[in-house]
Design a protein around this motif. Structure first.
Motif, PDB file in Angstrom:
ATOM      1  N   LEU A   1      12.467  21.630 -12.763  1.00 53.79           N
ATOM      2  CA  LEU A   1      12.727  20.001 -12.860  1.00 53.79           C
ATOM      3  C   LEU A   1      11.371  19.884 -13.099  1.00 53.79           C
ATOM      4  N   ASN A   2      12.160  18.866 -14.792  1.00 53.49           N
ATOM      5  CA  ASN A   2      10.404  18.095 -14.481  1.00 53.49           C
ATOM      6  C   ASN A   2      10.203  16.693 -14.854  1.00 53.49           C
ATOM      7  N   VAL A   3       8.885  16.221 -14.597  1.00 55.61           N
ATOM      8  CA  VAL A   3       9.527  14.747 -14.895  1.00 55.61           C
ATOM      9  C   VAL A   3       8.154  14.306 -15.641  1.00 55.61           C
ATOM     10  N   THR A   4       8.544  12.687 -16.657  1.00 58.64           N
ATOM     11  CA  THR A   4       7.462  12.201 -17.202  1.00 58.64           C
ATOM     12  C   THR A   4       6.660  11.316 -16.466  1.00 58.64           C
ATOM     13  N   LEU A   5       5.211  11.014 -16.717  1.00 56.19           N
ATOM     14  CA  LEU A   5       4.039   9.911 -16.364  1.00 56.19           C
ATOM     15  C   LEU A   5       4.682   8.842 -16.921  1.00 56.19           C
ATOM     16  N   GLY A   6       3.908   7.887 -15.734  1.00 59.27           N
ATOM     17  CA  GLY A   6       3.950   6.455 -16.093  1.00 59.27           C
ATOM     18  C   GLY A   6       2.918   6.204 -17.127  1.00 59.27           C
ATOM     19  N   PRO A   7       2.121   4.822 -17.054  1.00 58.45           N
ATOM     20  CA  PRO A   7       1.243   4.086 -17.710  1.00 58.45           C
ATOM     21  C   PRO A   7       0.127   3.842 -16.511  1.00 58.45           C
ATOM     22  N   ASP A   8       0.635   4.472 -15.428  1.00 63.24           N
ATOM     23  CA  ASP A   8      -0.512   5.005 -14.241  1.00 63.24           C
ATOM     24  C   ASP A   8      -0.989   6.774 -13.932  1.00 63.24           C
ATOM     25  N   ASP A   9      -0.059   7.253 -14.981  1.00 61.72           N
ATOM     26  CA  ASP A   9      -1.347   8.809 -14.626  1.00 61.72           C
ATOM     27  C   ASP A   9       0.123   8.948 -13.600  1.00 61.72           C
ATOM     28  N   ARG A  10       0.658   8.631 -13.190  1.00 61.78           N
ATOM     29  CA  ARG A  10       1.842   8.582 -11.748  1.00 61.78           C
ATOM     30  C   ARG A  10       3.089   8.838 -12.573  1.00 61.78           C
ATOM     31  N   PRO A  11       3.494  10.080 -11.636  1.00 63.68           N
ATOM     32  CA  PRO A  11       5.246  10.600 -12.153  1.00 63.68           C
ATOM     33  C   PRO A  11       5.976   9.043 -11.809  1.00 63.68           C
TER      34      PRO A  11
ATOM     35  N   GLY B   1       0.736  -0.891  -0.008  1.00 67.15           N
ATOM     36  CA  GLY B   1      -0.154  -0.164   0.196  1.00 67.15           C
ATOM     37  C   GLY B   1       0.950   1.190  -0.143  1.00 67.15           C
ATOM     38  N   TYR B   2       2.142   0.955   0.165  1.00 68.13           N
ATOM     39  CA  TYR B   2       3.088   2.442   0.206  1.00 68.13           C
ATOM     40  C   TYR B   2       3.796   2.595  -0.872  1.00 68.13           C
ATOM     41  N   HIS B   3       3.285   4.207  -1.424  1.00 67.15           N
ATOM     42  CA  HIS B   3       4.036   4.026  -2.478  1.00 67.15           C
ATOM     43  C   HIS B   3       4.837   5.658  -2.732  1.00 67.15           C
ATOM     44  N   TRP B   4       5.693   5.780  -3.783  1.00 64.23           N
ATOM     45  CA  TRP B   4       6.302   7.500  -3.441  1.00 64.23           C
ATOM     46  C   TRP B   4       6.285   8.193  -4.415  1.00 64.23           C
ATOM     47  N   GLU B   5       5.453   9.056  -2.978  1.00 62.81           N
ATOM     48  CA  GLU B   5       5.161  10.285  -3.479  1.00 62.81           C
ATOM     49  C   GLU B   5       6.256  11.653  -3.845  1.00 62.81           C
ATOM     50  N   LEU B   6       6.732  12.180  -5.798  1.00 66.19           N
ATOM     51  CA  LEU B   6       7.215  12.902  -5.905  1.00 66.19           C
ATOM     52  C   LEU B   6       7.097  14.557  -6.155  1.00 66.19           C
ATOM     53  N   ASN B   7       7.781  15.814  -5.215  1.00 66.61           N
ATOM     54  CA  ASN B   7       7.575  16.727  -5.747  1.00 66.61           C
ATOM     55  C   ASN B   7       9.225  17.463  -5.950  1.00 66.61           C
ATOM     56  N   LEU B   8       8.752  18.214  -6.794  1.00 64.07           N
ATOM     57  CA  LEU B   8      10.248  19.140  -7.780  1.00 64.07           C
ATOM     58  C   LEU B   8       9.989  20.241  -7.694  1.00 64.07           C
ATOM     59  N   THR B   9      10.940  20.662  -7.726  1.00 63.20           N
ATOM     60  CA  THR B   9      11.245  22.398  -7.905  1.00 63.20           C
ATOM     61  C   THR B   9      10.671  22.466  -9.208  1.00 63.20           C
TER      62      THR B   9
END
Length: 295
Positions: A223-233, A212-220
């Motif tokens: 920086l930009n991050v691409t989204l994965g197939p689950d619409d999460r970073p 049930g644990y997931h990483w929640e990512l925060n960027l200033t």
């Protein structure tokens, strides 16, 4: 006739008086003996009650005086293995025969290992005033550290060691990571990296969705991050299947990989928290921070 009668009367009275006095003495002796017996019994009971309480306090195990061990010198050993293992041998003394080592705690802040050796002794114990020496061997968690110089502080006594190479077991990164790209892992937590504006780097952290644990990512903003197939970073990759096993590994953790691109110059930061979405508490060791300098 009258004289004979008087003599008998006085003889009888004198005998009665003596008998009464003997009876009184005997009776008083019995009463005193009983009172003395009761008093002794009560004193014995009180004494037993008091001793019982004292014994309970002495064996309570919580009434201690805590302190810090006196460390005289330390020796740092680097074992010939890979990954490298490091041991610290601390030598010192204890002030008396009742004082003993209680807890040893090790923390790392960037390139500094802080080791605390604490002591305890019974509060009211009567101890021999003789100095007792001690030697403690303390392992340091150096797996995953990069090459460099590290400082060790044990109760104010300092030493240092050097890792000639990165103490990281190289693993093949799953997923489409192009060769030669900069990859950041959990071993880089709290460190700094430098990238060029427009350059891409990858962040790889272990994740186990079955918990049930997931990483929640925060960027200033730089920086930009691409989204994965689950619409999460990022994108989650399950563990590799062992040969000959077709069924998926139940409960096994994989990794999540983020592709992060630098889009603005200056100091930027990546932070991540490992938690369940419905809870505010993070998992133990579930925070990650990376400082990024974009030129």
């Amino acid at each position: 006739m009258k004289t004979a009668t008087n003599k008998k009367f006085w003889k009888y009275a004198r005998f009665s008086t003596i008998l009464f006095m003997v009876f009184t003495v005997v009776l008083s002796g019995c009463v005193d003996e009983g009172q003395d017996g009761n008093g002794s019994e009560n004193m014995a009971d009180n004494s037993q009650g008091t001793n019982g309480t004292n014994n309970s306090q002495e064996t309570d195990g919580e009434d201690y005086v805590y302190g810090t061990a006196d460390v005289e010198n330390i020796q740092i050993l680097i074992l010939e293995s890979f990954p490298v293992q490091v041991r610290v041998i601390a030598e010192g003394y204890l002030p008396d025969g009742c004082t003993e080592i209680d807890k040893i705690k090790t923390e790392r802040e960037r390139n500094i290992f802080n080791v605390s050796i604490n002591t305890k002794r019974p509060k009211d114990a009567i101890c021999t005033r003789t100095i007792e020496s001690f030697t403690e061997t303390i392992p340091l968690d150096v797996q995953g550290l990069k090459a460099g110089n590290y400082t060790v502080n044990v109760n104010g006594v300092n030493g240092s060691f050097e890792l000639a190479v990165d103490n990281i077991i190289q693993e093949e990164f799953p997923g489409p990571i192009p060769p030669g790209q900069q990859v950041v892992t959990e071993a880089d937590n709290g460190t700094n990296i430098s990238v060029e504006n427009g350059e891409t780097f990858y962040l790889r952290l272990p994740e186990n969705p079955s918990t049930g644990y997931h990483w929640e990512l925060n960027l200033t903003q730089g920086l930009n991050v691409t989204l994965g197939p689950d619409d999460r970073p990022g994108r989650y990759y399950p563990p590799e299947q062992p040969e000959g096993i077709e069924q998926p590994l139940v409960g096994a953790g994989g990794v999540r990989i983020w592709e992060i691109k630098a889009v603005a110059e200056g100091g930027q930061q990546v932070t991540a928290v490992y938690k369940r979405p419905s809870e505010n508490e993070t998992a133990e060791g579930g925070t990650f921070t990376l400082n990024v300098e974009i030129a």
